[in-house]
Design a protein around this motif. Structure first.
Motif, short mmCIF file in Angstrom:
data_model
loop_
_atom_site.label_atom_id
_atom_site.label_comp_id
_atom_site.label_asym_id
_atom_site.label_seq_id
_atom_site.Cartn_x
_atom_site.Cartn_y
_atom_site.Cartn_z
N MET A 43 -2.12 -9.48 29.17
CA MET A 43 -3.25 -10.07 28.47
C MET A 43 -3.60 -11.41 29.11
O MET A 43 -2.72 -12.20 29.43
CB MET A 43 -2.92 -10.27 26.99
CG MET A 43 -4.08 -10.76 26.11
SD MET A 43 -4.40 -12.55 26.21
CE MET A 43 -2.89 -13.23 25.50
N HIS A 44 -4.89 -11.65 29.31
CA HIS A 44 -5.41 -12.96 29.73
C HIS A 44 -6.48 -13.37 28.72
O HIS A 44 -7.37 -12.58 28.40
CB HIS A 44 -6.06 -12.89 31.11
CG HIS A 44 -5.08 -12.85 32.23
ND1 HIS A 44 -5.38 -13.33 33.49
CD2 HIS A 44 -3.82 -12.40 32.31
CE1 HIS A 44 -4.35 -13.15 34.30
NE2 HIS A 44 -3.39 -12.59 33.59
N HIS A 45 -6.43 -14.61 28.26
CA HIS A 45 -7.43 -15.11 27.34
C HIS A 45 -7.83 -16.52 27.77
O HIS A 45 -7.06 -17.47 27.62
CB HIS A 45 -6.89 -15.12 25.90
CG HIS A 45 -7.89 -15.60 24.90
ND1 HIS A 45 -7.53 -16.12 23.67
CD2 HIS A 45 -9.25 -15.66 24.93
CE1 HIS A 45 -8.61 -16.47 23.00
NE2 HIS A 45 -9.67 -16.20 23.75
N ARG A 46 -9.00 -16.63 28.36
CA ARG A 46 -9.52 -17.94 28.76
C ARG A 46 -10.25 -18.55 27.57
O ARG A 46 -11.09 -17.89 26.93
CB ARG A 46 -10.45 -17.81 29.95
CG ARG A 46 -11.00 -19.15 30.41
CD ARG A 46 -11.26 -19.18 31.88
NE ARG A 46 -11.63 -20.53 32.31
CZ ARG A 46 -11.67 -20.92 33.57
NH1 ARG A 46 -11.34 -20.07 34.53
NH2 ARG A 46 -12.01 -22.14 33.89
N VAL A 47 -9.97 -19.82 27.27
CA VAL A 47 -10.54 -20.45 26.08
C VAL A 47 -11.60 -21.49 26.39
O VAL A 47 -12.35 -21.89 25.48
CB VAL A 47 -9.43 -21.07 25.20
CG1 VAL A 47 -8.49 -19.99 24.71
CG2 VAL A 47 -8.65 -22.15 25.96
N LYS A 48 -11.68 -21.97 27.65
CA LYS A 48 -12.73 -22.92 28.01
C LYS A 48 -12.90 -22.94 29.53
O LYS A 48 -11.97 -22.54 30.25
CB LYS A 48 -12.42 -24.32 27.46
CG LYS A 48 -11.23 -25.02 28.14
CD LYS A 48 -11.07 -26.43 27.60
CE LYS A 48 -9.97 -27.17 28.39
NZ LYS A 48 -9.75 -28.52 27.89
#
Length: 269
Positions: free
Chosen positions: A16-21
């Protein structure tokens, strides 16, 4: 560990990859990984019909896919022990490498994790080996200490260019549940990447052990026959989405002069 045939094992689960900004973007996909005990590779090559060491197989492990890009002329375990010795870390026990195996001859490993043990099999250090899509490879060697919850927590500053949409002035924070070899055990690597203002990216690899056999290899391949293509496509698909969302490409600096960055001292908290 009764009934365990190999120290090596297959691990199935999710990336899983989750970029937040500065923009939000998330991806997740199923994978299988190999935990290869480097001392055990000749035996795996001999005993498993669907696995090859330095030769073609349905799944395979090639030494040249890891460690020094220049081919140091020594085995992978000897290379890892040389890095530990240069960093003043005593080891002398098993070295187990978590990676994607070659599938029908093809592989790309954005991150490999080397678990380096002392002679009593306690964990001495972890080497985080990063490969980018520009044909470059770099490793971060960090001493390891388990917390009271059994997790290993580590931190290092980013030294190596990976994503063209990520600044260099960031840091990696690792939270790892190392393998012990128990049947069905979880193995996890979570990475929080931060800049001066806070989190930028959360990434994780969440896996569960499957005992290594020809049947297990065949089942894993049947579920993920194009895994290498999926990994590479996922990287480029994410890059395309980030570009469409307006992120600028960061210039690529030269790779670090030394292939291994040594981080002083384990993190305990």
């Amino acid at each position: 560990m009764e009934g365990r045939r190999f120290a090596s094992g297959l691990y199935v689960g999710t990336v899983m990859h989750h970029r937040v900004k500065p923009v939000r973007h998330r991806l997740s996909y199923r994978v299988f990984s190999l935990l290869a005990d480097l001392d055990e590779l000749p035996r795996l090559d001999r005993d498993l019909r669907l696995f090859g060491h330095n030769r073609f197989g349905l799944t395979a492990f090639h030494d040249r896919d890891f460690g020094p890009l220049d081919g140091a002329g020594i085995g992978l375990k000897q290379w890892a022990e040389a890095q530990l010795a240069a960093a003043g870390i005593g080891a002398g026990g098993p070295v187990r490498l978590l990676c994607f195996p070659r599938v029908l001859g093809f592989v790309f490993n954005p991150l490999c994790v080397w678990f380096c043990h002392r002679q009593d099999e306690t964990l001495a250090a972890v080497i985080h080996e990063v490969t980018n899509t520009f044909g470059q490879r770099h490793a971060y060697l960090i001493p390891a200490a388990r917390g009271a919850d059994g997790l290993v927590r580590q931190r290092c500053d980013k030294r190596f260019y990976v994503s063209p949409f990520m600044d260099m002035e960031t840091a990696y924070h690792f939270r790892i549940r190392p393998p012990s070899g128990e049947a069905g055990e979880p193995l996890a690597v979570a990475i929080r990447q931060t800049d001066a203002a806070g989190p930028v990216l959360h990434a994780s690899l969440a896996l569960r052990r499957v005992e290594l056999s020809d049947g297990a290899i065949l089942r894993a391949w049947a579920r993920h026959p194009l895994m290498t293509a999926k990994v590479v496509a996922g990287i480029h698909w994410e890059a395309l989405h980030l570009w469409r969302k307006g992120l600028a490409v960061r210039p690529r600096p030269p790779a670090p002069a030394h292939p291994v960055t040594v981080v002083d001292g384990p993190t305990r908290f």
